[in-house]
Write a protein that holds these residues in place. Structure first.
Motif, mmCIF file in Angstrom:
data_model
loop_
_atom_site.group_PDB
_atom_site.id
_atom_site.type_symbol
_atom_site.label_atom_id
_atom_site.label_comp_id
_atom_site.label_asym_id
_atom_site.label_seq_id
_atom_site.Cartn_x
_atom_site.Cartn_y
_atom_site.Cartn_z
ATOM 1 N N LEU A 53 0.693 -1.134 -0.280
ATOM 2 C CA LEU A 53 0.283 -0.097 0.307
ATOM 3 C C LEU A 53 0.415 1.509 0.400
ATOM 4 C CD1 LEU A 53 -2.902 -0.683 2.733
ATOM 5 C CD2 LEU A 53 -3.524 0.095 0.283
ATOM 6 N N ALA A 54 1.573 1.379 0.641
ATOM 7 C CA ALA A 54 2.879 2.125 1.075
ATOM 8 C C ALA A 54 2.967 2.705 -1.208
ATOM 9 C CB ALA A 54 4.064 2.116 1.575
ATOM 10 N N GLU A 55 3.439 2.248 -1.127
ATOM 11 C CA GLU A 55 4.241 2.338 -2.921
ATOM 12 C C GLU A 55 3.446 3.500 -3.602
ATOM 13 O OE1 GLU A 55 2.246 1.635 -5.985
ATOM 14 O OE2 GLU A 55 0.518 1.138 -5.707
ATOM 15 N N LEU A 123 4.378 16.417 2.069
ATOM 16 C CA LEU A 123 3.112 16.202 3.417
ATOM 17 C C LEU A 123 2.261 15.240 2.950
ATOM 18 C CD1 LEU A 123 2.921 17.239 5.803
ATOM 19 C CD2 LEU A 123 1.632 18.696 5.033
ATOM 20 N N GLU A 124 1.391 14.724 1.969
ATOM 21 C CA GLU A 124 0.852 14.298 1.675
ATOM 22 C C GLU A 124 1.276 12.258 1.989
ATOM 23 O OE1 GLU A 124 -1.670 12.309 -2.205
ATOM 24 O OE2 GLU A 124 -0.894 13.916 -2.832
ATOM 25 N N ALA A 125 2.307 12.562 1.099
ATOM 26 C CA ALA A 125 3.261 11.308 0.813
ATOM 27 C C ALA A 125 3.933 10.751 2.152
ATOM 28 C CB ALA A 125 4.151 11.105 0.689
ATOM 29 N N ALA A 126 3.562 11.553 3.093
ATOM 30 C CA ALA A 126 3.927 11.326 4.876
ATOM 31 C C ALA A 126 2.372 11.014 5.668
ATOM 32 C CB ALA A 126 4.574 12.372 5.795
ATOM 33 N N ILE A 129 1.793 7.019 4.821
ATOM 34 C CA ILE A 129 2.250 6.351 5.214
ATOM 35 C C ILE A 129 1.775 6.316 7.174
ATOM 36 C CG2 ILE A 129 4.863 6.282 5.996
ATOM 37 C CD1 ILE A 129 4.779 5.394 3.682
ATOM 38 N N VAL A 130 1.861 7.264 7.313
ATOM 39 C CA VAL A 130 1.211 7.577 8.799
ATOM 40 C C VAL A 130 0.448 6.352 8.859
ATOM 41 C CG1 VAL A 130 0.205 8.996 10.737
ATOM 42 C CG2 VAL A 130 2.636 8.964 9.426
ATOM 43 N N ILE A 131 -1.301 6.918 8.611
ATOM 44 C CA ILE A 131 -2.349 6.404 8.201
ATOM 45 C C ILE A 131 -1.651 4.921 7.702
ATOM 46 C CG2 ILE A 131 -4.480 5.994 6.698
ATOM 47 C CD1 ILE A 131 -4.553 9.136 5.959
ATOM 48 N N LEU A 141 -6.280 1.185 2.333
ATOM 49 C CA LEU A 141 -6.592 0.895 1.478
ATOM 50 C C LEU A 141 -7.515 1.870 0.779
ATOM 51 C CD1 LEU A 141 -6.665 0.122 -1.799
ATOM 52 C CD2 LEU A 141 -8.444 -2.322 -0.503
ATOM 53 N N LEU A 142 -8.614 2.366 1.683
ATOM 54 C CA LEU A 142 -10.072 3.727 1.275
ATOM 55 C C LEU A 142 -8.754 4.648 1.382
ATOM 56 C CD1 LEU A 142 -13.225 4.452 1.089
ATOM 57 C CD2 LEU A 142 -12.812 4.754 2.981
ATOM 58 N N SER A 143 -8.118 4.998 1.962
ATOM 59 C CA SER A 143 -7.505 6.502 2.802
ATOM 60 C C SER A 143 -6.327 6.820 0.658
ATOM 61 C CB SER A 143 -6.180 6.070 3.503
ATOM 62 O OG SER A 143 -6.292 7.238 3.760
ATOM 63 N N SER A 144 -5.747 5.142 0.644
ATOM 64 C CA SER A 144 -5.141 5.924 -0.143
ATOM 65 C C SER A 144 -5.950 5.976 -2.076
ATOM 66 C CB SER A 144 -4.123 4.294 -0.601
ATOM 67 O OG SER A 144 -4.951 3.247 -0.889
#
Length: 198
Positions: A53-55, A123-126, A129-131, A141-144
């Motif tokens: 998911l982090a990709e 900021l969005e990438a960070a 990752i936190v979520i 997955l929904l957040s991504s």
């Protein structure tokens, strides 16, 4: 992991088909495709759904680096290049944008936009990752899927508001006949209008 890999596979196939139909290098699309490939490799090696998911944060972070890197190199900022590509460099508006680049006020507007978008994407990438590492896989997955649209919408809204503010400033200065170095030029209203359109 298998389900996530399949979702990425179909996205990648769609992008490749789009390129075959219209052979044109899409920088944003290429970065996204690179992120999908990297995520697929990581998923196959680690079998870790969260890592897969982090990709989605990879192309986001890369785009942020590209924005800030274009400012550091001192040439035309990335957001100007994307706006020109979107407008069409050979169209009347595109040629107008190219001509307006000679004015300091026009260059400053696009440098500011590029700076904000660069830090915004970092900021969005960070945040993603936190979520991903602090919630369930389903919520991550929904957040991504949702976060990129929300973030792009917020940055686009800011860009439109900033462009409109610069246009009004240019119109006021032109009306009073005042020329402020780095803010106005002999065609300040046109400069701000072109920025607002992009």
């Amino acid at each position: 992991v298998t389900a996530l890999l399949l979702s990425g596979f179909f996205r990648a196939v769609g992008m490749v088909i789009g390129y075959v139909r219209k052979p044109h290098l899409d920088v944003v699309g290429a970065v996204v495709l690179a992120g999908i490939v990297l995520g697929t490799v990581l998923g196959l090696i680690s079998h870790n759904a969260r890592l897969l998911l982090a990709e989605g944060s990879v192309p986001t972070a890369v785009f942020g680096v590209a924005c800030l890197g274009s400012l550091w190199l001192g040439g035309r900022p990335l957001m100007f290049g994307l706006a020109l590509e979107f407008t069409g460099p050979d169209t009347p508006k595109g040629r107008e944008m190219t001509g307006l680049w000679q004015y300091d006020g026009f260059r400053r507007v696009f440098r500011t936009i590029t700076l904000v978008w660069g830090f915004g994407f970092f900021l969005e990438a960070a945040l993603r990752i936190v979520i991903i590492y602090n919630t369930s896989t389903g919520l991550a997955l929904l957040s991504s899927k949702v976060t990129p649209f929300v973030w792009a919408g917020a940055l686009s809204a800011w860009t439109v508001a900033y462009g409109a503010r610069q246009r009004k400033k240019g119109e006021r200065l032109a009306a009073t006949g005042v020329a402020v170095p780095g803010i106005s030029s002999p065609i300040a209203p046109q400069t701000a209008e072109a920025t607002d359109r992009t």
